[in-house]
Structure formats: C-alpha cells, structure tokens
Design a protein around this motif. Sequence first.
Motif, PDB file in Angstrom:
ATOM      1  N   ARG A 154      -8.491 -41.418  -9.900  1.00 43.21           N
ATOM      2  CA  ARG A 154      -8.684 -42.828  -9.570  1.00 43.21           C
ATOM      3  C   ARG A 154      -9.727 -43.017  -8.477  1.00 43.21           C
ATOM      4  O   ARG A 154     -10.397 -44.032  -8.426  1.00 43.21           O
ATOM      5  N   THR A 155      -9.853 -42.010  -7.628  1.00 39.67           N
ATOM      6  CA  THR A 155     -10.906 -42.099  -6.606  1.00 39.67           C
ATOM      7  C   THR A 155     -12.277 -42.056  -7.270  1.00 39.67           C
ATOM      8  O   THR A 155     -13.176 -42.838  -6.931  1.00 39.67           O
ATOM      9  N   GLU A 156     -12.432 -41.146  -8.220  1.00 37.89           N
ATOM     10  CA  GLU A 156     -13.700 -41.069  -8.948  1.00 37.89           C
ATOM     11  C   GLU A 156     -13.978 -42.383  -9.673  1.00 37.89           C
ATOM     12  O   GLU A 156     -15.110 -42.866  -9.709  1.00 37.89           O
ATOM     13  N   PHE A 157     -12.908 -42.936 -10.240  1.00 37.33           N
ATOM     14  CA  PHE A 157     -13.053 -44.182 -10.978  1.00 37.33           C
ATOM     15  C   PHE A 157     -13.521 -45.308 -10.055  1.00 37.33           C
ATOM     16  O   PHE A 157     -14.449 -46.052 -10.369  1.00 37.33           O
ATOM     17  N   ARG A 158     -12.882 -45.388  -8.893  1.00 31.81           N
ATOM     18  CA  ARG A 158     -13.264 -46.419  -7.927  1.00 31.81           C
ATOM     19  C   ARG A 158     -14.714 -46.250  -7.485  1.00 31.81           C
ATOM     20  O   ARG A 158     -15.462 -47.207  -7.336  1.00 31.81           O
ATOM     21  N   LEU A 159     -15.088 -45.009  -7.269  1.00 23.42           N
ATOM     22  CA  LEU A 159     -16.447 -44.708  -6.837  1.00 23.42           C
ATOM     23  C   LEU A 159     -17.446 -45.126  -7.917  1.00 23.42           C
ATOM     24  O   LEU A 159     -18.482 -45.753  -7.639  1.00 23.42           O
ATOM     25  N   LEU A 160     -17.114 -44.805  -9.140  1.00 24.14           N
ATOM     26  CA  LEU A 160     -17.995 -45.132 -10.252  1.00 24.14           C
ATOM     27  C   LEU A 160     -18.123 -46.652 -10.396  1.00 24.14           C
ATOM     28  O   LEU A 160     -19.223 -47.181 -10.592  1.00 24.14           O
ATOM     29  N   CYS A 161     -16.992 -47.353 -10.266  1.00 16.46           N
ATOM     30  CA  CYS A 161     -17.005 -48.813 -10.353  1.00 16.46           C
ATOM     31  C   CYS A 161     -17.880 -49.408  -9.252  1.00 16.46           C
ATOM     32  O   CYS A 161     -18.665 -50.323  -9.485  1.00 16.46           O
ATOM     33  N   GLU A 162     -17.735 -48.854  -8.029  1.00 13.71           N
ATOM     34  CA  GLU A 162     -18.493 -49.381  -6.898  1.00 13.71           C
ATOM     35  C   GLU A 162     -19.997 -49.232  -7.135  1.00 13.71           C
ATOM     36  O   GLU A 162     -20.773 -50.152  -6.888  1.00 13.71           O
ATOM     37  N   LEU A 163     -20.380 -48.069  -7.659  1.00 14.29           N
ATOM     38  CA  LEU A 163     -21.797 -47.835  -7.946  1.00 14.29           C
ATOM     39  C   LEU A 163     -22.263 -48.740  -9.083  1.00 14.29           C
ATOM     40  O   LEU A 163     -23.339 -49.342  -9.022  1.00 14.29           O
ATOM     41  N   ALA A 164     -21.427 -48.844 -10.139  1.00 16.93           N
ATOM     42  CA  ALA A 164     -21.821 -49.609 -11.314  1.00 16.93           C
ATOM     43  C   ALA A 164     -21.841 -51.107 -11.028  1.00 16.93           C
ATOM     44  O   ALA A 164     -22.549 -51.866 -11.694  1.00 16.93           O
ATOM     45  N   ASP A 165     -21.080 -51.520  -9.990  1.00 19.46           N
ATOM     46  CA  ASP A 165     -21.071 -52.931  -9.607  1.00 19.46           C
ATOM     47  C   ASP A 165     -22.398 -53.348  -8.970  1.00 19.46           C
ATOM     48  O   ASP A 165     -22.729 -54.522  -8.923  1.00 19.46           O
ATOM     49  N   HIS A 166     -23.102 -52.379  -8.401  1.00 17.70           N
ATOM     50  CA  HIS A 166     -24.371 -52.680  -7.716  1.00 17.70           C
ATOM     51  C   HIS A 166     -25.486 -51.835  -8.292  1.00 17.70           C
ATOM     52  O   HIS A 166     -26.055 -50.997  -7.584  1.00 17.70           O
ATOM     53  N   PRO A 167     -25.821 -52.013  -9.563  1.00 22.09           N
ATOM     54  CA  PRO A 167     -26.847 -51.159 -10.161  1.00 22.09           C
ATOM     55  C   PRO A 167     -28.189 -51.338  -9.446  1.00 22.09           C
ATOM     56  O   PRO A 167     -28.562 -52.460  -9.105  1.00 22.09           O
ATOM     57  N   GLY A 168     -28.856 -50.217  -9.194  1.00 24.35           N
ATOM     58  CA  GLY A 168     -30.185 -50.266  -8.589  1.00 24.35           C
ATOM     59  C   GLY A 168     -30.174 -50.451  -7.084  1.00 24.35           C
ATOM     60  O   GLY A 168     -31.200 -50.373  -6.427  1.00 24.35           O
ATOM     61  N   LYS A 169     -28.993 -50.656  -6.505  1.00 19.40           N
ATOM     62  CA  LYS A 169     -28.929 -50.883  -5.055  1.00 19.40           C
ATOM     63  C   LYS A 169     -28.471 -49.597  -4.361  1.00 19.40           C
ATOM     64  O   LYS A 169     -27.551 -48.925  -4.838  1.00 19.40           O
ATOM     65  N   VAL A 170     -29.140 -49.279  -3.259  1.00 22.43           N
ATOM     66  CA  VAL A 170     -28.744 -48.079  -2.529  1.00 22.43           C
ATOM     67  C   VAL A 170     -27.478 -48.380  -1.730  1.00 22.43           C
ATOM     68  O   VAL A 170     -27.446 -49.321  -0.947  1.00 22.43           O
ATOM     69  N   LEU A 171     -26.448 -47.591  -1.969  1.00 18.99           N
ATOM     70  CA  LEU A 171     -25.203 -47.766  -1.218  1.00 18.99           C
ATOM     71  C   LEU A 171     -25.069 -46.593  -0.252  1.00 18.99           C
ATOM     72  O   LEU A 171     -25.117 -45.433  -0.659  1.00 18.99           O
ATOM     73  N   SER A 172     -24.902 -46.922   1.039  1.00 17.52           N
ATOM     74  CA  SER A 172     -24.800 -45.851   2.036  1.00 17.52           C
ATOM     75  C   SER A 172     -23.446 -45.157   1.922  1.00 17.52           C
ATOM     76  O   SER A 172     -22.495 -45.704   1.364  1.00 17.52           O
ATOM     77  N   ARG A 173     -23.401 -43.951   2.461  1.00 19.29           N
ATOM     78  CA  ARG A 173     -22.129 -43.220   2.471  1.00 19.29           C
ATOM     79  C   ARG A 173     -21.055 -44.025   3.188  1.00 19.29           C
ATOM     80  O   ARG A 173     -19.895 -44.053   2.769  1.00 19.29           O
ATOM     81  N   GLU A 174     -21.485 -44.673   4.292  1.00 18.30           N
ATOM     82  CA  GLU A 174     -20.516 -45.442   5.075  1.00 18.30           C
ATOM     83  C   GLU A 174     -19.914 -46.561   4.223  1.00 18.30           C
ATOM     84  O   GLU A 174     -18.707 -46.796   4.252  1.00 18.30           O
ATOM     85  N   HIS A 175     -20.798 -47.224   3.468  1.00 20.21           N
ATOM     86  CA  HIS A 175     -20.334 -48.314   2.608  1.00 20.21           C
ATOM     87  C   HIS A 175     -19.334 -47.788   1.575  1.00 20.21           C
ATOM     88  O   HIS A 175     -18.263 -48.372   1.366  1.00 20.21           O
ATOM     89  N   LEU A 176     -19.679 -46.683   0.948  1.00 22.88           N
ATOM     90  CA  LEU A 176     -18.795 -46.130  -0.083  1.00 22.88           C
ATOM     91  C   LEU A 176     -17.470 -45.670   0.512  1.00 22.88           C
ATOM     92  O   LEU A 176     -16.406 -45.880  -0.070  1.00 22.88           O
ATOM     93  N   LEU A 177     -17.527 -45.050   1.704  1.00 27.42           N
ATOM     94  CA  LEU A 177     -16.297 -44.606   2.369  1.00 27.42           C
ATOM     95  C   LEU A 177     -15.383 -45.784   2.642  1.00 27.42           C
ATOM     96  O   LEU A 177     -14.168 -45.707   2.472  1.00 27.42           O
ATOM     97  N   GLU A 178     -16.011 -46.878   3.069  1.00 23.17           N
ATOM     98  CA  GLU A 178     -15.231 -48.056   3.405  1.00 23.17           C
ATOM     99  C   GLU A 178     -14.625 -48.680   2.151  1.00 23.17           C
ATOM    100  O   GLU A 178     -13.434 -49.014   2.116  1.00 23.17           O
ATOM    101  N   GLN A 179     -15.456 -48.805   1.102  1.00 22.77           N
ATOM    102  CA  GLN A 179     -14.999 -49.477  -0.110  1.00 22.77           C
ATOM    103  C   GLN A 179     -14.020 -48.635  -0.913  1.00 22.77           C
ATOM    104  O   GLN A 179     -13.076 -49.143  -1.490  1.00 22.77           O
ATOM    105  N   VAL A 180     -14.285 -47.345  -1.004  1.00 23.66           N
ATOM    106  CA  VAL A 180     -13.477 -46.508  -1.890  1.00 23.66           C
ATOM    107  C   VAL A 180     -12.297 -45.874  -1.155  1.00 23.66           C
ATOM    108  O   VAL A 180     -11.199 -45.775  -1.689  1.00 23.66           O
ATOM    109  N   TRP A 181     -12.535 -45.439   0.077  1.00 22.39           N
ATOM    110  CA  TRP A 181     -11.467 -44.722   0.799  1.00 22.39           C
ATOM    111  C   TRP A 181     -10.828 -45.558   1.905  1.00 22.39           C
ATOM    112  O   TRP A 181      -9.813 -45.171   2.449  1.00 22.39           O
ATOM    113  N   GLY A 182     -11.511 -46.634   2.294  1.00 21.53           N
ATOM    114  CA  GLY A 182     -10.981 -47.442   3.382  1.00 21.53           C
ATOM    115  C   GLY A 182     -11.228 -46.845   4.757  1.00 21.53           C
ATOM    116  O   GLY A 182     -10.501 -47.123   5.704  1.00 21.53           O
TER     117      GLY A 182
END
Lengths: 225, 499
Positions: A154-182
């Motif tokens: 489910r973590t992979e799924f959340r990560l994939l969704c987060e990336l796919a939600d913002h196609p073409g946009k650079v997402l920082s590690r910090e952003h992904l940590l916050e969105q996917v892991w809290g």
Amino acid sequence: MSRILIVEDDERIRSSMRLALEDEGYTVEDVASGEEAVGRFAEEPFELVLIDLMLPGIDGFEACRTLRHQSTVPIIMVTARSDTHDVVAGLEAGADDYVTKPFVAKELAARICALLRRSRPDAAGDSVLSFGDVQIEPDAGVVRRNGEEVHCTRTEFRLLCELADHPGKVLSREHLLEQVWGYDYFGDGRLVDVHVRRLRTKVEPDPANPRFILTVRGMGYKLAV
Amino acid sequence: MALETPTGRRHRTRLSRNLGLRARVTLTFAIGAFALSAVMAGITYFAARQSFLNEHQSTDQRQAFANASLIKNALPSAGNQPSGTQVDQLIGSIDTLPGSLSVLHTGGKWYATSPIQVGQSAIPAELRTLVLHGTPASQYFTLGNSPQIVIGVPLPAEHSAYFEVFSLDELASTLRTLAFALAAAALVTTLAGALLGRWASGRALRPLAGLTDAAVAIAGGQLDTRVEAGDDVDLLELASAFNRMTANVQDRIEREARFTSDVSHELRSPLTTLAATVGVLDGHRDELGPRARSALDLLDADLTRFTRMVDDLLEISRFDAGSAELSLDEVDPGELVRRAVGASAPVDEDGHRAPVVFPVEVGPGVEGLRLRVDKRRFERVMANLVENATLYAGGVTRVEVARHPAGVDDPARSIRVIVEDQGPGVPEADRNHLFERFYRGSRAGRRESSEGTGLGLSLVAEHVRLHGGSIWIEDAPGRGSRFVIELPLEPHDEEEVPG
C-alpha cells in the motif's frame, strides 16, 4: 480494533511495547522469533507487523521477505541503528517504514497510525490514472500493467498515486515523505529512494533505465508524461 | 666530582637537534674524508721530499767529490803555496751546476766562484770546522731565503778543503707545487666526501620520507596506512615495527570506538523498555497521586536526557571509528535553516511545538542556491546550537543565512549560517575549547539546571567538519556571541541529469 503482531526476542522490550500499544488501543500479539512470526501470520491475518531486525534463527530481513511474499501487510522494522546499511537492507526486504531504538511510544504509535490510515482504501481520487501501459484505480487500490494486476504494497501504491497525480511535476523527497509517510521535512529520504526503486521493478519495462519514474538529481522524482 | 649541568646537556641536545641528521652525516663524511686525505697527502709529501732530497744529495755529493778530486790534482802538493790568481783560475775552471757555488780553502785563505765574494761566511761554521779537521760532511742551511746544501770535502794532503754549495731552490719549488697539488687533492676529496655523505644520507633517509608520509597520513586519521618495506633487509625491520605499531594503534582505537558503540547499543535495549514503560505510566498519570506524578516527571526528563546522551555517544563513536556517513540531499539553504530552527523549538506536553521567537533572516543572493547537506545532521547542529544558547546565553536573538562571499556578483562559494545570542559572550581563551567534548570552561558549575549532555557542541563541530565546513565563534555586535557555520557549496556539477 487493529491487530498488530510484534516480533521481538527481548522479552522485556516485547512486554513494554505490548503495554504501550495496547494503551493506544491496539490488539497486540507478540512472538519471539521469525519462525514463529511466519507461522502465526499464516494462521491469522494481522493489520500490521512490527519486526526487530536482530532475531535469533531467521533474522528480521528474512522474516520480512517471507511475509512480504505472502502479503502486502504494512511492516515497520525496529532497528538498533539508523545510519548503517541495515535500514536500506530492511526497506529492500519489504519494510514500509522503520523506527530506531530507543523509540518513544508516542512516536511509534504515530507511525503505526500513519501506516494503518493509508492502508485503508484511499478516497483521494475517483478517476483512473494512467501512464504508459500502466493503469491505476485509486478507488479499488489496483494497479494494472497491460491489463494484468501488479501487486503493490500500500505504501508503493500511495507513492505511485502521488506521482501519477502530478504528472510532469518534480516532487521533492520531503513532499513525498510528507504525503505518503506523514513525515516532516527531516524524514529519511532513503524511504523514498528504496520505495521508488521497488516501484520501478514493478511498473517500468526496464527498471535500470526508467522511462516513467525519473530521478531529478538534487530535486526529487517526477513521472514523465 | 664533575656533574654535567643541565644547561650543558640541553645545549648539546639543542646543537645536535639544530644540525639535522643529514647535515650530521654529511659533516662526518666530510671530516672523515678530510682526515684521510690529509694523512695520505702528508705521507706522500714527506716521502716524496725525502726521496728528492736523498737523490739531490747523492748527485751533489758525486759532483762535489769529482770537483774536489779535480782540485786536489791541480793543487800543488803541501808546502808549495799557489798564488791567489792561480787558485781563482782553478776554481773558475771547475764545472759547476747552475746555482751552485764552489768554495776552496787553501793556504789559510778562502776562494769562491761566486761573483759576490761569499767566502767562508756562506758556509755554516760547524761544518767548516768539521771539514777543516778532516771529516767530509754535508749540511742543509738557508742562505738568505733560499735553502742550500753544502758538501765539504777535506783535502788533507794539500792542507785544503773543498766546499760546494748547491741551491735547493728548484727542489723547494717542486715540493711547493707538490704540496699545493696534494692540498688541492685533499680539498677535492673532502668535498667528494661531503657529497657522498649527503647522497648516502639522502639515500638512507629516503625510506624515512615514506615513513613520514605514512605518519602524517595516520595523524590525519587514515589509520589503515602502512609502509612498504621493499626488499631492504635493514628497513624491513623498521617497516614491520612501524606497521605493527600502527596496527596496534588502529586496533586499539577501533576497539575503543567499538566499545563505546557496543555500550551504546547495549544500553538501547533497556532504554527502549524504559521509554515504553514510562510512556505507559504517563498515559495513566491521572491514576497517580501527586507525588508519584512528580517522580514520573523526573524519570521522564532524565530518561530523555539519558537517551540523548546514548545517542550522542553513539554518534561520537561513529565519528571516532570514521564510520560516520553523510546522507546528502540538495536543498534550499533558507528553507533548510527555517525548518531546522522550527524543529528545534521545544515540544509541550500535548505535542505542540512552541513558536520560534527569534527571526530567521535569509540574506540576499541565497535564494536559488542549492546546498548539499545531510538534513538530519544539520537539524542536530541547529538544535544543539539553539539549545546551547538557551541554556547558557539567554536564548538565540537571531539566525541569519548568508552567502559567502557576500557580493552577489561573485560566485558563491559557501553558505554561512549565523546564530547570535544575548549571553555574556565567550572569552577568547574558551573559544577553541568550546567544541571539545564535555568542556564546560567558565560555565562550569552551572550544570544543575542544564539538560545538555556535554557533547552537543563537539558533535556540532564534527557534523560540520564531516560536511567539509567549519564553525567558529565571534562577538555578536553589541552583546553576546555569534556562532558561524560555514558550509561549502559544491562547484557546479557538470553531470546534471536532465529532468
């Protein structure tokens, strides 16, 4: 009530963790070895597994891999050190997150809470996301590649969704940590790196030369459009 | 009883220390070469001189005796006195070597070939007496400034004596040339000796250069440095002793670091239990009486401090073991500092962070720069600096992020993070020590209320050093002190992966 399996060989730590987590309102079961954990997990489902990496018999890594083969259950590993290769190895063995000894019970409860929350079906989007030959159905929690289902944690799924939600946009590690892991800004970027690596092996035609999930050096990751 | 004075000994030590090993070996070789060549030159000179003189003397003797017998034959027998003119003619007819002089004593008078009338005064008196009494003799003497040899032949039958004086000027000049040549040769030999000494000592010391490099590397922390022994038997021992020593030192240091690390690790298990159970107790604090609650708070506070200490010790042991690794991220410096400062604010009982009460200023030209940094370590650095200011200096007054050099037109080389406080400042003498472990300096005795572990600032310095940066203390304008962290910006990377 969520059921949590604790795998820890030190009896006192096991008991204290059990007390602490029961106080947080979880149903807790504890075992002292990897073998027992695998056996117990086969008998009954658990919603989350807490596993110590240093175990007698089959170690935490091996137990983690075995559990991961059988299930997408969220796994938090408990390590004695944060800066060694243990963390990366543990994440590569399939763990979703880690805590370092000695941890504060509240902190552990927060990590568990974050993982359990997102392991429930996510209602973020209702449309089907897709890139290349990959389709994501956020509602159903399903990823398909060429129509065939890809098994993601489910973590992979959340990560994939987060990336796919913002196609073409650079997402920082910090952003992904916050969105996917809290996590906050100072979360461990290796969590993102290892999960991205794992995700690539599942959705990229050639994981060594990714075409979709790209690394932007010094910035983060983005989904190519 | 003569005791060596300490001053004397020290003086000697200093002298031999002033002269390096190379200089001493060179000097020894030079002295040796000089002594040897001087002795050889002396022996050669005296042997040559003796042999020249002997040869000269025998030649002179032969001639003197030949001339004497000529004169003997020409002189009339005893009783008939030849006239002065006859004798003069006789002497003049004698064939002499250039520079030699014939003197004849006959009939109580002296006659000589020299244009200057040398007469009997040219001949040493003792020899004159000896010969006139009938003994042939020879003697060296100097006439004016030139060495001479005189050979006297008595002619008893004629009541006469014949003397011939030979000049040794030519021989003296030959010997002078020889002496000069030998002195020159000795000088050359001495120089050659010195050069040889220099070369030999250089060659002998060359392995020392390797040892020096190794020692420097080891002092710099590269404990796995070893020296190559090569196949030189003499050096093999030194090299292997050196390597053994280094291995022992390395082993010891690693053992110490491992010990600290092991202790910290072993402490983690009971600490985990303690933290979890204190958490449980805290969750049930409503069921506790006021005294038990106070006790729990004390336990909780010191457990936190103890955990921090174990963490810090573990961190230190990693630095000591050289196993500390950077986990670098490329970040915006301003945001990094703001976030780190935010994270350093204390958390209250409900888990809310206190607001940051001091400004964080980001200087001009910082925006847009990317700093490669280990965020976790940087967060520790800021937390420790803020804590240090809170405990000892009345709190942080401002934090500034600036680029260096400050001119926006110059390429930025580093980022400076400046933390100012309003405390009494740090005396000059303390500034270098402040980053030492457990150093308390003039703050000693103010420990009671402190939550510091005594390792905070030393860890700050280690973290900064690991980034290739530096940290120092200045006076803040007005009052208080200012900690400056300088972190290098990496030169622009060529191999940027296109996004």
